[in-house]
Scaffold this active site. Structure first.
Site, PDB file in Angstrom:
ATOM      1  N   ASP A  59       0.829  -1.200   0.000  1.00  0.00           N
ATOM      2  CA  ASP A  59       0.000   0.000   0.000  1.00  0.00           C
ATOM      3  C   ASP A  59       0.867   1.254   0.000  1.00  0.00           C
ATOM      4  O   ASP A  59       2.044   1.227   0.375  1.00  0.00           O
ATOM      5  CB  ASP A  59      -0.905   0.000   1.238  1.00  0.00           C
ATOM      6  CG  ASP A  59      -2.237   0.689   0.982  1.00  0.00           C
ATOM      7  OD1 ASP A  59      -2.330   1.461   0.012  1.00  0.00           O
ATOM      8  OD2 ASP A  59      -3.178   0.460   1.761  1.00  0.00           O
TER       9      ASP A  59
ATOM     10  N   ASP B   9     -10.541   2.716  -2.892  1.00  0.00           N
ATOM     11  CA  ASP B   9     -11.012   2.503  -1.528  1.00  0.00           C
ATOM     12  C   ASP B   9     -12.515   2.710  -1.410  1.00  0.00           C
ATOM     13  O   ASP B   9     -13.099   2.434  -0.366  1.00  0.00           O
ATOM     14  CB  ASP B   9     -10.285   3.446  -0.567  1.00  0.00           C
ATOM     15  CG  ASP B   9      -8.855   2.993  -0.296  1.00  0.00           C
ATOM     16  OD1 ASP B   9      -8.540   1.820  -0.571  1.00  0.00           O
ATOM     17  OD2 ASP B   9      -8.052   3.809   0.185  1.00  0.00           O
TER      18      ASP B   9
END
Length: 376
Positions: free
Chosen positions: A126, A196
């Site tokens: 990430d 997201d």
């Protein structure tokens, strides 16, 4: 324990497992297992997951550093930071200077030790903030313009080393969602998290747009709980599953918080996805509608290379009274073949493509429909 009987194959442990990571103000840069949270480390945890018939994955964010971390206290100059200026902080964190080999080697050494400690099948890499304050302590002022380029080369170098040392690990890329959905990263991370925003209705547009450049197999897509945390929308579990199946397909929800009926539906979704995996992931992809035009539904289709089977997925929009009769025109079929739909009625391929498949009347917003076609 609740997920394994449903057919879930992989458990991914997210943020918080390392260093003193009790919130998003601390811990990044200290890539050692927190033994208070995980007694015995991954060596003790992973076999317990595997005993349930599941593989184990882990989340990392190697490029970042928290000011409240042992690494920052020892090496504050390792963060990208313009001398004499207060740095901009994204998600309360700074960015490590990956243009410098000694920093990459230190971080990679820690991560390699973690990945070597247990049988890990998946890594989510990430990056939760953009680059700012791009100034490297290792270069003179007149060469600071090189840092962006050197930084990316450093990221590539570490990913290449990770792939060579752990060729069995599936790496999924992520940067605040799909911020790194580029060909350079896909060389190292064969799938990338789309966004997201996991709301199924928003995802119709996100995944539609992504499909113009990238295959279904590269698009990270999951079913999440409702009300959705991004916008509060409530959509049926069946619809969330249909949308996630046009990506890599997974779940971001606690099965212990679902009803027996929902768990049975999840079990059926997973079995359906596994049964049609090759068709979904490797079939020819057709966009039957454009979700950016506010039509009555959004639909897409996957067709096998030999055109003998196809999967059609559809999600309805908002429903109004006295809805008109609608048909969905399919694409990519063999006009000379006859196709059985969901094991029931049969239609010639040319009819399905020119006249269309008759759609049912939906009751309630955001309903979904999946049609499996097999040539007779």
């Amino acid at each position: 324990k609740a997920a394994a009987p449903l057919g879930v194959e992989l458990l991914v442990m997210d943020d918080g497992w390392f260093g003193k990571r009790d919130d998003d103000n601390s811990g990044l840069g200290d890539w050692t297992v927190n033994q208070k949270k995980l007694p015995g480390g991954l060596e003790a945890l992973v076999p317990r997951i595997q005993a349930l018939g599941m593989s184990f994955g882990i989340w990392i964010e190697p490029e970042m550093i928290s000011e409240d971390s042992d690494l920052y206290r020892e090496h504050p100059d390792w963060a990208l930071r313009i001398p004499g200026r207060t740095p901009a902080r994204g998600r309360n964190q700074l960015v490590l200077d990956f243009s410098r080999s000694e920093i990459r080697q230190h971080v990679y050494g820690q991560i390699k030790a973690v990945l070597s400690s247990a049988d890990i099948a998946y890594v989510k890499w990430d990056m939760n903030r953009s680059l700012s304050d791009v100034w490297s302590a290792s270069l003179p002022p007149n060469r600071q313009g090189e840092v962006y380029h050197r930084y990316v080369l450093g990221v590539y170098e570490m990913l290449d080393q990770l792939r060579r040392d752990f060729p069995h690990i599936l790496i999924e890329g992520c940067a605040g969602g799909g911020g790194r959905f580029d060909a350079g990263m896909l060389y190292y991370t064969p799938q990338i998290w789309c966004s997201d925003n996991t709301d199924a209705i928003d995802r119709l547009r996100i995944q539609y747009g992504t499909s113009f450049c990238y295959p279904v197999s590269a698009m990270g897509a999951h079913v999440s709980a409702v009300p959705n945390e991004a916008n509060g929308r409530v959509t049926p579990l069946e619809t969330r599953g249909t949308v996630a199946m046009s990506g890599t397909f997974g779940y971001e929800m606690d099965p212990n918080q679902t009803t027996p009926e929902e768990r049975e539906a999840i079990k059926q979704q997973i079995a359906f996805f596994k049964e049609h995996y090759d068709l979904i992931q490797r079939g020819d992809y057709y966009r039957l509608t454009d979700p950016f035009t506010d039509g009555p539904y959004t639909a897409w289709e996957q067709v096998a290379p030999d055109r003998r089977e196809a999967l059609v997925s559809l999600v309805s929009g908002t429903i109004h009274a006295a809805a008109p009769f609608l048909t969905l025109r399919l694409k990519g079929l063999d006009p000379q073949l006859t196709y059985q739909v969901n094991g029931g009625a049969s239609y010639p391929g040319d009819v399905l493509m020119n006249a269309g498949y008759p759609l049912p009347v939906f009751h309630g917003d955001y309903q979904s429909l999946q049609l499996y076609l097999r040539a007779l």
